[in-house]
Design a protein around this motif. Structure first.
Motif, mmCIF file in Angstrom:
data_model
loop_
_atom_site.group_PDB
_atom_site.id
_atom_site.type_symbol
_atom_site.label_atom_id
_atom_site.label_comp_id
_atom_site.label_asym_id
_atom_site.label_seq_id
_atom_site.Cartn_x
_atom_site.Cartn_y
_atom_site.Cartn_z
ATOM 1 N N SER A 132 0.838 -1.209 0.000
ATOM 2 C CA SER A 132 0.000 0.000 0.000
ATOM 3 C C SER A 132 0.875 1.263 0.000
ATOM 4 C CB SER A 132 -0.970 0.009 1.182
ATOM 5 O OG SER A 132 -0.291 0.163 2.402
ATOM 6 N N PHE A 133 2.002 1.228 0.703
ATOM 7 C CA PHE A 133 2.924 2.368 0.677
ATOM 8 C C PHE A 133 3.602 2.491 -0.691
ATOM 9 C CE2 PHE A 133 2.716 1.928 5.338
ATOM 10 C CZ PHE A 133 2.446 3.245 5.664
ATOM 11 N N GLU A 134 3.955 1.363 -1.277
ATOM 12 C CA GLU A 134 4.560 1.391 -2.608
ATOM 13 C C GLU A 134 3.567 1.975 -3.625
ATOM 14 O OE1 GLU A 134 6.905 -1.632 -5.644
ATOM 15 O OE2 GLU A 134 5.303 -2.441 -4.388
ATOM 16 N N LYS A 135 2.335 1.562 -3.529
ATOM 17 C CA LYS A 135 1.301 2.075 -4.433
ATOM 18 C C LYS A 135 1.146 3.590 -4.262
ATOM 19 C CE LYS A 135 -3.527 1.248 -5.652
ATOM 20 N NZ LYS A 135 -4.727 0.464 -5.326
ATOM 21 N N ASN A 173 4.797 10.126 -3.390
ATOM 22 C CA ASN A 173 5.000 10.419 -1.972
ATOM 23 C C ASN A 173 6.318 9.783 -1.523
ATOM 24 O OD1 ASN A 173 4.980 10.571 0.819
ATOM 25 N ND2 ASN A 173 2.785 10.177 0.984
ATOM 26 N N LEU A 174 7.330 10.598 -1.327
ATOM 27 C CA LEU A 174 8.648 10.094 -0.955
ATOM 28 C C LEU A 174 8.658 9.472 0.436
ATOM 29 C CD1 LEU A 174 10.947 12.878 -2.454
ATOM 30 C CD2 LEU A 174 10.359 10.638 -3.422
ATOM 31 N N GLU A 175 7.809 9.957 1.321
ATOM 32 C CA GLU A 175 7.720 9.357 2.656
ATOM 33 C C GLU A 175 7.197 7.924 2.558
ATOM 34 O OE1 GLU A 175 5.491 10.075 6.934
ATOM 35 O OE2 GLU A 175 5.653 11.749 5.535
ATOM 36 N N SER A 176 6.212 7.698 1.690
ATOM 37 C CA SER A 176 5.692 6.340 1.487
ATOM 38 C C SER A 176 6.769 5.422 0.917
ATOM 39 C CB SER A 176 4.481 6.365 0.553
ATOM 40 O OG SER A 176 3.376 6.923 1.205
ATOM 41 N N LYS A 177 7.598 5.970 0.033
ATOM 42 C CA LYS A 177 8.705 5.194 -0.531
ATOM 43 C C LYS A 177 9.650 4.743 0.577
ATOM 44 C CE LYS A 177 12.828 5.942 -3.305
ATOM 45 N NZ LYS A 177 13.579 6.924 -4.069
#
Length: 125
Positions: free
Chosen positions: A33-36, A43-47
């Motif tokens: 879900s963060f990768e998506k 979103n660099l924070e999600s990456k």
């Protein structure tokens, strides 16, 4: 009887490992879900969160792989000249397979740590 007790203890440990695998599956869904979010919203924070979760996942999996490798190594060292050819063959093949799985785990963990741009999709495939 002692052999039966050792086997039962090993089964209990394996049951615990199945719980670890279930947690890893849940974390994998979360990581996806963060990768998506990273790919959709940039979103660099999600990456970064995705990468950290993957590093944790592959570290945990490597520990499990090492546990099985250690057990197979012990079995190989305890084989007797009087053991059947089949027993020796299957245990040696099992040891080779577990060694290759450990190598794969190390490679996956290496990718998870050093692929900062997510150039490679790593998965348990």
């Amino acid at each position: 009887m002692n052999n039966s007790k050792a086997i039962l203890n090993e089964i209990e440990t394996e049951n615990f490992i199945w719980i670890i695998y279930l947690l890893i599956i849940g974390l994998s869904f979360l990581a996806n879900s963060f990768e998506k979010d990273y790919y959709i919203n940039n979103n660099l924070e999600s990456k970064d969160i995705y990468r950290m979760i993957n590093i944790f996942i592959f570290s945990a999996v490597l520990v499990v792989y090492l546990y099985f490798f250690k057990g197979n190594f012990k079995v190989i060292n305890e084989l007797s000249v009087f053991d059947s050819y089949k027993k020796k063959k299957f245990n040696e093949l099992n040891f080779i397979a577990s060694a290759l799985i450990v190598i794969a785990g190390v490679i996956f963990l290496y990718i998870a740590i050093y692929d900062e741009n997510l150039d490679t999709e790593i998965a348990f495939n």
